[in-house]
Design an enzyme around this catalytic site. Structure first.
Site, PDB file in Angstrom:
ATOM      1  CG  ASP A   1      -7.789   3.118  10.594  1.00  0.00           C
ATOM      2  OD1 ASP A   1      -8.484   2.120  10.339  1.00  0.00           O
ATOM      3  OD2 ASP A   1      -6.725   3.054  11.237  1.00  0.00           O
TER       4      ASP A   1
ATOM      5  CG  ASP B   1       3.844   1.033  -1.539  1.00  0.00           C
ATOM      6  OD1 ASP B   1       4.164  -0.160  -1.387  1.00  0.00           O
ATOM      7  OD2 ASP B   1       3.427   1.513  -2.611  1.00  0.00           O
ATOM      8  CG  ASN B   2       3.770  -3.677   1.164  1.00  0.00           C
ATOM      9  OD1 ASN B   2       2.660  -3.429   0.697  1.00  0.00           O
ATOM     10  ND2 ASN B   2       4.705  -4.325   0.497  1.00  0.00           N
TER      11      ASN B   2
END
EC number: 2.7.1.20
Length: 343
Positions: free
Chosen positions: A298, A128-129
């Site tokens: 974002d 999950d990086n």
């Protein structure tokens, strides 16, 4: 209801090249598992290698453009509430970005030039990086006098009431940022910026500080906040104190108190409100449901702005930010389902 072109964004339009890679690949190009950097000469070969070696997907990216896309998705109707400016090349990748902006109903007005190809960003995913390496190319060629200053473009800037520019654009055209920031300040509109990455807080801190007096809403994550605090000599690692100290930096438009919003991954989001700091827990999600955290920051900003541009209370803006980020991390890249389910 939000009106067309009410939300204005300007930044680096990039085509994301996303792939799940291995640790050897990261090590070969001395990449940290979770980081965002600008490509150097040593990374040039990486862009070819990632395409040859791994299964890649191409997606419209660039931090500000992602946020505009998410804000527009949250708002749904009318289309083209979000405007976006940036520079692309006259090439296939540029065409893809134009198509993607249209599909997202974002009113994108690109400055197109033929000197440099459209910018790309390698999103190297492990678990999950995600490690982002941006090759700005055309994005770096944005020119205030060739685009922003043109009457038909400046007209769109003036139509907006909320402005957002990721800190990444400080490396490209600080004079464009200042022009927009001053316009917002002089007309009592809302100008937001993002710390975006530790290297922005370090290598570009002078440009950042020139813009800061015009910033009404400052976004960042916990790593960026800590770096910013160190660079500013705040002498604290406490995120609440960092938020307060950042809020009290000098400000030109006294009619609006600066709002500072720091996200912390799965930990609470902190936001300054008046003279205190409030914390907001994020939406719970099972580890197994997280597909890809790329674009989560974002998306948070996009959700936040979608409510802000409709004059909703700040708590509602945070809720929308958390909702959008929660949706994004369940999908690969900054991709979205057809409609939001946010109430």
């Amino acid at each position: 209801m939000a009106s067309q072109n009410a939300l204005f964004g300007m930044g680096n339009p990039l085509l994301d090249i996303c792939a799940v890679v291995d640790k050897d690949f990261l090590d070969k190009y001395t990449l940290k598992p979770n980081d965002q950097i600008l490509a150097e000469d040593k990374h040039k070969a990486m862009f070819e290698e990632i395409v040859k070696k791994f299964a890649v997907e191409y997606r419209a990216g660039g931090a500000t453009q992602n946020s505009m896309k998410v804000a527009q998705w949250m708002i749904q109707k009318p289309s083209k509430v979000a405007t976006f400016f940036g520079c692309i090349g006259e090439d296939r990748f540029g065409e893809i970005l134009k198509e993607k902006a249209q599909e997202a109903h974002v009113d994108a007005h690109y400055y197109e030039q033929s000197k440099e190809p459209t910018g790309t960003c390698a999103a190297c995913i492990t678990g999950d990086n995600r490690s982002l390496v941006a090759n700005l190319a055309a994005a770096n060629c944005y020119k205030k006098d060739k685009h922003l200053d043109l009457e038909e473009n400046w007209k769109l800037v003036k139509k907006a009431k909320v402005y957002y520019i990721a800190g990444f654009f400080l490396t490209v055209s600080p004079e464009s940022i200042l022009k927009v920031a001053k316009h917002a300040s002089e007309n009592n509109k809302i100008f937001g910026i993002n710390l975006s990455a530790p290297f922005i807080c370090q290598a570009f801190k002078d440009s950042l500080l020139k813009v800061m007096p015009y910033v009404d809403v400052l976004f960042g994550n916990e790593t960026e906040a800590a770096t910013f605090a160190r660079e500013q000599g705040f002498e604290t690692e406490d995120i609440v104190e960092i938020a307060m100290k950042t809020q009290s930096l000098p400000k030109v438009n006294k009619k609006r108190q600066r709002i500072v919003v720091f996200t912390q991954g799965k930990e609470c989001t902190v936001m300054t409100k008046g003279d205190k700091v409030e914390t907001f827990p994020v939406l719970q999600i099972e580890e197994s449901e997280i597909v890809d955290t790329n674009g989560a920051g974002d998306a948070f900003v996009g959700g936040f702005l979608s409510e802000l541009v409709q004059d909703k209370p700040l708590e509602q803006c945070i809720r929308a930010g958390h909702y959008a980020a929660n949706v994004i991390i369940r999908h690969v890249g900054c991709t979205l389902p057809e409609k939001p389910d946010f109430h």
